[in-house]
Design a protein around this motif. Structure first.
Motif, PDB file in Angstrom:
ATOM      1  N   SER A  43      32.504  19.335  37.238  1.00 27.21           N
ATOM      2  CA  SER A  43      31.139  19.773  37.513  1.00 27.21           C
ATOM      3  C   SER A  43      30.137  18.666  37.227  1.00 27.21           C
ATOM      4  O   SER A  43      28.955  18.792  37.535  1.00 27.21           O
ATOM      5  N   LYS A  44      30.594  17.565  36.649  1.00 28.18           N
ATOM      6  CA  LYS A  44      29.704  16.459  36.312  1.00 28.18           C
ATOM      7  C   LYS A  44      29.170  15.783  37.573  1.00 28.18           C
ATOM      8  O   LYS A  44      29.759  15.860  38.642  1.00 28.18           O
ATOM      9  N   THR A  45      28.057  15.086  37.411  1.00 29.28           N
ATOM     10  CA  THR A  45      27.429  14.375  38.516  1.00 29.28           C
ATOM     11  C   THR A  45      28.104  13.025  38.745  1.00 29.28           C
ATOM     12  O   THR A  45      28.854  12.520  37.896  1.00 29.28           O
ATOM     13  N   ALA A  46      27.787  12.410  39.905  1.00 31.41           N
ATOM     14  CA  ALA A  46      28.277  11.060  40.181  1.00 31.41           C
ATOM     15  C   ALA A  46      27.799  10.084  39.112  1.00 31.41           C
ATOM     16  O   ALA A  46      28.546   9.187  38.692  1.00 31.41           O
ATOM     17  N   ALA A  47      26.562  10.250  38.651  1.00 29.80           N
ATOM     18  CA  ALA A  47      26.016   9.360  37.629  1.00 29.80           C
ATOM     19  C   ALA A  47      26.774   9.468  36.312  1.00 29.80           C
ATOM     20  O   ALA A  47      26.878   8.491  35.563  1.00 29.80           O
ATOM     21  N   GLU A  48      27.324  10.646  36.018  1.00 22.82           N
ATOM     22  CA  GLU A  48      28.134  10.827  34.820  1.00 22.82           C
ATOM     23  C   GLU A  48      29.551  10.316  35.003  1.00 22.82           C
ATOM     24  O   GLU A  48      30.132   9.693  34.112  1.00 22.82           O
ATOM     25  N   ILE A  49      30.122  10.600  36.158  1.00 24.33           N
ATOM     26  CA  ILE A  49      31.533  10.302  36.384  1.00 24.33           C
ATOM     27  C   ILE A  49      31.780   8.813  36.601  1.00 24.33           C
ATOM     28  O   ILE A  49      32.797   8.270  36.155  1.00 24.33           O
ATOM     29  N   ALA A  50      30.864   8.115  37.270  1.00 24.06           N
ATOM     30  CA  ALA A  50      31.100   6.704  37.604  1.00 24.06           C
ATOM     31  C   ALA A  50      31.412   5.845  36.376  1.00 24.06           C
ATOM     32  O   ALA A  50      32.412   5.114  36.375  1.00 24.06           O
ATOM     33  N   PRO A  51      30.600   5.890  35.299  1.00 26.67           N
ATOM     34  CA  PRO A  51      30.934   5.045  34.137  1.00 26.67           C
ATOM     35  C   PRO A  51      32.206   5.492  33.429  1.00 26.67           C
ATOM     36  O   PRO A  51      32.965   4.650  32.935  1.00 26.67           O
ATOM     37  N   LEU A  52      32.470   6.813  33.383  1.00 22.50           N
ATOM     38  CA  LEU A  52      33.702   7.294  32.763  1.00 22.50           C
ATOM     39  C   LEU A  52      34.913   6.839  33.570  1.00 22.50           C
ATOM     40  O   LEU A  52      35.912   6.372  33.008  1.00 22.50           O
ATOM     41  N   ARG A  53      34.834   6.959  34.881  1.00 21.29           N
ATOM     42  CA  ARG A  53      35.934   6.540  35.753  1.00 21.29           C
ATOM     43  C   ARG A  53      36.247   5.063  35.561  1.00 21.29           C
ATOM     44  O   ARG A  53      37.415   4.658  35.520  1.00 21.29           O
ATOM     45  N   GLU A  54      35.199   4.249  35.420  1.00 21.70           N
ATOM     46  CA  GLU A  54      35.407   2.817  35.197  1.00 21.70           C
ATOM     47  C   GLU A  54      36.051   2.557  33.843  1.00 21.70           C
ATOM     48  O   GLU A  54      36.969   1.741  33.716  1.00 21.70           O
ATOM     49  N   THR A  55      35.589   3.265  32.814  1.00 21.69           N
ATOM     50  CA  THR A  55      36.150   3.097  31.473  1.00 21.69           C
ATOM     51  C   THR A  55      37.624   3.487  31.443  1.00 21.69           C
ATOM     52  O   THR A  55      38.440   2.827  30.789  1.00 21.69           O
ATOM     53  N   ALA A 128      22.661  13.151  28.882  1.00 23.38           N
ATOM     54  CA  ALA A 128      21.974  14.306  29.446  1.00 23.38           C
ATOM     55  C   ALA A 128      21.143  13.912  30.661  1.00 23.38           C
ATOM     56  O   ALA A 128      21.054  14.656  31.639  1.00 23.38           O
ATOM     57  N   ALA A 129      20.540  12.738  30.619  1.00 25.16           N
ATOM     58  CA  ALA A 129      19.759  12.261  31.762  1.00 25.16           C
ATOM     59  C   ALA A 129      20.659  12.054  32.977  1.00 25.16           C
ATOM     60  O   ALA A 129      20.273  12.375  34.116  1.00 25.16           O
ATOM     61  N   ARG A 130      21.877  11.548  32.764  1.00 21.36           N
ATOM     62  CA  ARG A 130      22.817  11.382  33.879  1.00 21.36           C
ATOM     63  C   ARG A 130      23.237  12.747  34.420  1.00 21.36           C
ATOM     64  O   ARG A 130      23.440  12.912  35.628  1.00 21.36           O
ATOM     65  N   ALA A 131      23.362  13.733  33.522  1.00 21.52           N
ATOM     66  CA  ALA A 131      23.748  15.075  33.957  1.00 21.52           C
ATOM     67  C   ALA A 131      22.660  15.731  34.796  1.00 21.52           C
ATOM     68  O   ALA A 131      22.948  16.610  35.622  1.00 21.52           O
ATOM     69  N   GLN A 132      21.406  15.319  34.602  1.00 23.76           N
ATOM     70  CA  GLN A 132      20.303  15.853  35.393  1.00 23.76           C
ATOM     71  C   GLN A 132      20.142  15.151  36.738  1.00 23.76           C
ATOM     72  O   GLN A 132      19.365  15.618  37.577  1.00 23.76           O
ATOM     73  N   ALA A 133      20.883  14.078  36.952  1.00 25.58           N
ATOM     74  CA  ALA A 133      20.784  13.332  38.219  1.00 25.58           C
ATOM     75  C   ALA A 133      21.632  14.013  39.274  1.00 25.58           C
ATOM     76  O   ALA A 133      22.621  13.482  39.778  1.00 25.58           O
ATOM     77  N   ARG A 134      21.231  15.212  39.656  1.00 27.68           N
ATOM     78  CA  ARG A 134      22.056  16.064  40.505  1.00 27.68           C
ATOM     79  C   ARG A 134      21.777  15.795  41.973  1.00 27.68           C
ATOM     80  O   ARG A 134      20.652  15.508  42.372  1.00 27.68           O
ATOM     81  N   ARG A 135      22.836  15.929  42.785  1.00 28.15           N
ATOM     82  CA  ARG A 135      22.726  15.672  44.217  1.00 28.15           C
ATOM     83  C   ARG A 135      23.167  16.871  45.053  1.00 28.15           C
ATOM     84  O   ARG A 135      22.803  16.981  46.216  1.00 28.15           O
ATOM     85  N   PHE A 136      23.988  17.745  44.451  1.00 22.22           N
ATOM     86  CA  PHE A 136      24.607  18.796  45.251  1.00 22.22           C
ATOM     87  C   PHE A 136      24.535  20.190  44.651  1.00 22.22           C
ATOM     88  O   PHE A 136      24.627  21.176  45.383  1.00 22.22           O
ATOM     89  N   SER A 137      24.423  20.342  43.343  1.00 21.21           N
ATOM     90  CA  SER A 137      24.609  21.652  42.718  1.00 21.21           C
ATOM     91  C   SER A 137      23.711  21.805  41.500  1.00 21.21           C
ATOM     92  O   SER A 137      23.154  20.828  40.986  1.00 21.21           O
ATOM     93  N   GLU A 138      23.593  23.058  41.043  1.00 21.18           N
ATOM     94  CA  GLU A 138      22.735  23.377  39.898  1.00 21.18           C
ATOM     95  C   GLU A 138      23.492  24.249  38.896  1.00 21.18           C
ATOM     96  O   GLU A 138      23.697  25.444  39.128  1.00 21.18           O
ATOM     97  N   PRO A 139      23.924  23.674  37.773  1.00 25.19           N
ATOM     98  CA  PRO A 139      24.507  24.496  36.710  1.00 25.19           C
ATOM     99  C   PRO A 139      23.410  25.110  35.852  1.00 25.19           C
ATOM    100  O   PRO A 139      22.317  24.556  35.730  1.00 25.19           O
ATOM    101  N   GLY A 140      23.706  26.256  35.276  1.00 28.45           N
ATOM    102  CA  GLY A 140      22.721  26.887  34.416  1.00 28.45           C
ATOM    103  C   GLY A 140      23.303  28.061  33.661  1.00 28.45           C
ATOM    104  O   GLY A 140      24.514  28.318  33.709  1.00 28.45           O
ATOM    105  N   LEU A 141      22.437  28.771  32.965  1.00 27.75           N
ATOM    106  CA  LEU A 141      22.830  29.920  32.158  1.00 27.75           C
ATOM    107  C   LEU A 141      22.137  31.167  32.673  1.00 27.75           C
ATOM    108  O   LEU A 141      20.954  31.135  33.025  1.00 27.75           O
ATOM    109  N   TRP A 142      22.862  32.272  32.684  1.00 26.80           N
ATOM    110  CA  TRP A 142      22.327  33.558  33.108  1.00 26.80           C
ATOM    111  C   TRP A 142      22.078  34.416  31.875  1.00 26.80           C
ATOM    112  O   TRP A 142      22.990  34.638  31.065  1.00 26.80           O
ATOM    113  N   SER A 143      20.873  34.910  31.711  1.00 28.04           N
ATOM    114  CA  SER A 143      20.523  35.700  30.534  1.00 28.04           C
ATOM    115  C   SER A 143      20.295  37.175  30.856  1.00 28.04           C
ATOM    116  O   SER A 143      19.990  37.962  29.956  1.00 28.04           O
ATOM    117  N   GLY A 144      20.430  37.562  32.120  1.00 28.15           N
ATOM    118  CA  GLY A 144      20.220  38.949  32.509  1.00 28.15           C
ATOM    119  C   GLY A 144      21.482  39.781  32.437  1.00 28.15           C
ATOM    120  O   GLY A 144      22.520  39.342  31.932  1.00 28.15           O
TER     121      GLY A 144
END
Length: 265
Positions: A43-55, A128-144
């Motif tokens: 569910s991570k963004t490209a901005a999150e996955i790219a550095p992890l994938r390289e590491t 967290a800033a990389r996780a907010q760099a979203r291109r395709f989807s929106e994760p969140g919490l439902w409180s209802g």
């Protein structure tokens, strides 16, 4: 036999609480030694996955991002290959156009400050800033309530938006899931017209389709949430479950499968 490995991250290759993956190093090294592609699927963004994938040492491999809503191609450092207008803005427009009684119980990454994302995910501010760099989807919490959730999802469905539950969040997107992306990526590794054998690892409900679509599925134990119900293919051994949680279970299970002399017969 040609193999590819497709893996979820949080709670699977990465520890649920610490996000560490050290315990998986032996299996990761085996993949490198045998030149077996590792497709990160999260569910991570490209901005999150790219550095992890390289590491991890697999930057040449494509990755499935944002729960299958998009693909980060191999060698693409931060998603630049997909630069331009993305579905995320349209998704937020659909979300914000809902009646207030349906919209208010859902809070997504786009509704939170970077500090709030960090608090809710346990990430540092940079992550967290990389996780907010979203291109395709929106994760969140439902409180209802569950009843209101059904109405919320039905209203979104009229606009082509679907929802999937992961280990922590409810993620909204248009269209494709992890299994769809495996079907798109796997033929790239075909040899002499034969598709590769796909090994998939995951721990959460949003991994079920991926696990069931793979030739071999491995459910990684995660004590942080209820175990997945019995999956299609589990009774005949095509899907198995790890003994240990997180990267420890990932490592043990993957080494066992790849080194099994009967595997793939």
């Amino acid at each position: 036999m040609t193999l590819i490995v497709v893996t979820d991250l949080d709670g699977t290759l990465l520890d649920h609480d610490s996000y560490r993956w050290d315990a998986a190093i032996p299996a990761l090294d085996l993949l490198k030694d045998r030149e077996i592609p590792l497709i990160l699927s999260s569910s991570k963004t490209a901005a999150e996955i790219a550095p992890l994938r390289e590491t991890l040492g697999f930057s040449h491999c494509p990755a499935i991002v944002e729960n299958g809503a998009g693909i980060l191609e191999g060698g693409d450092a931060a998603g630049e290959d997909d630069a331009g207008e993305t579905p995320y803005g349209r998704l937020r427009d659909v979300l914000d156009a809902l009646p207030a009684d349906l919209r208010e119980p859902f809070a997504g990454f786009g509704d939170w400050t970077v500090e709030e994302v960090a608090e809710r995910t346990g990430m540092d501010i940079e992550s967290a800033a990389r996780a907010q760099a979203r291109r395709f989807s929106e994760p969140g919490l439902w409180s209802g309530s569950e009843g209101d959730l059904d109405a919320f999802l039905a209203a979104l469905g009229k606009h082509g938006v679907s929802a999937r539950r992961g280990g922590r969040f409810l993620t909204l997107s248009f269209g494709a899931d992890k299994a769809d992306r495996i079907a798109e990526i796997a033929p790239r590794y075909a040899v002499d017209g034969s598709d590769p054998t796909v090994i998939a690892l995951g721990d959460a409900p949003n991994d079920v389709g991926m696990l069931e679509a793979a030739d071999i599925g491995i459910v990684i134990a995660n004590p942080a949430h209820d175990p997945l119900p019995a999956l299609k293919g589990e009774a005949d051994g095509r899907i198995r479950r790890s003994r240990l949680p997180g990267p420890e279970g990932w490592n043990e299970s993957l080494l066992s499968v790849i080194n099994d002399t009967n595997f793939g017969v």
